[in-house]
Design a protein around this motif. Structure first.
Motif, PDB file in Angstrom:
ATOM      1  N   ALA A  45       0.831  -1.212   0.000  1.00 48.97           N
ATOM      2  CA  ALA A  45       0.000   0.000   0.000  1.00 48.97           C
ATOM      3  C   ALA A  45       0.861   1.256   0.000  1.00 48.97           C
ATOM      4  CB  ALA A  45      -0.931  -0.003   1.207  1.00 48.97           C
ATOM      5  N   ALA A  50      -0.270  -2.078  -6.472  1.00 53.11           N
ATOM      6  CA  ALA A  50      -1.660  -2.545  -6.460  1.00 53.11           C
ATOM      7  C   ALA A  50      -1.762  -4.054  -6.637  1.00 53.11           C
ATOM      8  CB  ALA A  50      -2.470  -1.826  -7.542  1.00 53.11           C
ATOM      9  N   LEU A  53      -0.693  -5.800  -3.480  1.00 51.42           N
ATOM     10  CA  LEU A  53      -1.669  -5.501  -2.436  1.00 51.42           C
ATOM     11  C   LEU A  53      -2.865  -6.429  -2.565  1.00 51.42           C
ATOM     12  CD1 LEU A  53      -2.708  -3.741  -0.080  1.00 51.42           C
ATOM     13  CD2 LEU A  53      -3.718  -2.232  -1.808  1.00 51.42           C
ATOM     14  N   CYS A  76      -9.678  -6.847   4.423  1.00 47.20           N
ATOM     15  CA  CYS A  76      -8.885  -7.471   3.356  1.00 47.20           C
ATOM     16  C   CYS A  76      -9.668  -7.525   2.048  1.00 47.20           C
ATOM     17  CB  CYS A  76      -8.444  -8.870   3.765  1.00 47.20           C
ATOM     18  SG  CYS A  76      -7.146  -8.860   5.016  1.00 47.20           S
ATOM     19  N   GLU A  78     -11.817  -5.317   1.051  1.00 44.95           N
ATOM     20  CA  GLU A  78     -11.734  -3.962   0.501  1.00 44.95           C
ATOM     21  C   GLU A  78     -10.348  -3.695  -0.094  1.00 44.95           C
ATOM     22  OE1 GLU A  78     -13.335  -0.815   3.065  1.00 44.95           O
ATOM     23  OE2 GLU A  78     -14.440  -2.375   4.150  1.00 44.95           O
ATOM     24  N   LEU A  79      -9.304  -4.119   0.614  1.00 43.96           N
ATOM     25  CA  LEU A  79      -7.946  -3.918   0.104  1.00 43.96           C
ATOM     26  C   LEU A  79      -7.695  -4.733  -1.158  1.00 43.96           C
ATOM     27  CD1 LEU A  79      -6.087  -3.890   3.514  1.00 43.96           C
ATOM     28  CD2 LEU A  79      -6.102  -2.007   1.853  1.00 43.96           C
ATOM     29  N   LYS A  82      -9.325  -2.923  -4.004  1.00 44.32           N
ATOM     30  CA  LYS A  82      -8.535  -1.758  -4.406  1.00 44.32           C
ATOM     31  C   LYS A  82      -7.323  -2.186  -5.227  1.00 44.32           C
ATOM     32  CE  LYS A  82      -9.807   1.615  -0.919  1.00 44.32           C
ATOM     33  NZ  LYS A  82     -10.262   2.605  -1.893  1.00 44.32           N
ATOM     34  N   GLY A  83      -6.696  -3.280  -4.803  1.00 48.51           N
ATOM     35  CA  GLY A  83      -5.544  -3.779  -5.547  1.00 48.51           C
ATOM     36  C   GLY A  83      -5.923  -4.237  -6.938  1.00 48.51           C
ATOM     37  N   LEU A  88      -5.796   2.790  -5.317  1.00 51.05           N
ATOM     38  CA  LEU A  88      -5.316   2.646  -3.951  1.00 51.05           C
ATOM     39  C   LEU A  88      -5.719   3.789  -3.030  1.00 51.05           C
ATOM     40  CD1 LEU A  88      -1.768   1.142  -4.588  1.00 51.05           C
ATOM     41  CD2 LEU A  88      -3.959  -0.009  -4.332  1.00 51.05           C
ATOM     42  N   SER A  91      -6.261   3.348   0.803  1.00 52.98           N
ATOM     43  CA  SER A  91      -5.735   2.041   1.218  1.00 52.98           C
ATOM     44  C   SER A  91      -4.868   2.135   2.474  1.00 52.98           C
ATOM     45  CB  SER A  91      -4.965   1.375   0.078  1.00 52.98           C
ATOM     46  OG  SER A  91      -3.862   2.144  -0.308  1.00 52.98           O
ATOM     47  N   LEU A  94      -7.100   1.989   5.415  1.00 54.85           N
ATOM     48  CA  LEU A  94      -7.582   0.623   5.619  1.00 54.85           C
ATOM     49  C   LEU A  94      -6.505  -0.252   6.256  1.00 54.85           C
ATOM     50  CD1 LEU A  94      -9.563   0.002   2.297  1.00 54.85           C
ATOM     51  CD2 LEU A  94     -10.528   0.300   4.592  1.00 54.85           C
ATOM     52  N   VAL A  95      -5.265  -0.059   5.842  1.00 57.40           N
ATOM     53  CA  VAL A  95      -4.155  -0.820   6.418  1.00 57.40           C
ATOM     54  C   VAL A  95      -4.011  -0.482   7.900  1.00 57.40           C
ATOM     55  CG1 VAL A  95      -1.656  -1.174   6.390  1.00 57.40           C
ATOM     56  CG2 VAL A  95      -2.929  -1.119   4.237  1.00 57.40           C
TER      57      VAL A  95
END
Length: 123
Positions: A45, A50, A53, A76, A78-79, A82-83, A88, A91, A94-95
């Protein structure tokens, strides 16, 4: 254990025919591998990678869901999305949420291990 869906863990234990030793091994593996995966997610991230991720978030998503860590599963998901989409934005936030949620899940899983009759290796 607010961070863990106990019904999911009970279902897993039922599938394992009540074998707490096997469940403890599964939990131990999760507790040993998850920090490495979370670090890889964080690196991906922050570096804008991406593709990586999405892949690393996917890896943590399933194992978290199988142990009832549904908030981690959702983050995860959602991440991973995004990846896959290459977008991103947001992100890193979110992390940060993922790291905080994992800290609570880790505490709750360690408490669960302590309640088992076996001697877990992780502790």
């Amino acid at each position: 254990m607010s961070s863990i869906d106990t019904q999911v863990l009970e279902s897993l234990l039922d599938m394992l025919e009540g074998d707490q030793d096997v469940l403890a091994e599964i939990i131990n593996c999760y507790l040993m591998e998850s920090p490495k995966i979370i670090a890889a997610i964080q690196t991906s991230a922050s570096q804008g990678d991406a593709d990586n991720l999405g892949k690393t978030a996917h890896n943590l998503k399933s194992s978290s869901a199988s142990l009832g860590a549904m908030d981690i599963h959702q983050l995860c998901l959602e991440l991973e999305s995004k990846g896959k989409n290459g977008n991103l934005a947001g992100s890193l936030e979110l992390v940060s949420q993922l790291i905080n949620e994992y800290a609570q899940v880790e505490i709750d899983l360690k408490k669960l291990l302590q309640s088992f009759s076996c001697t877990p290796r992780y502790l």
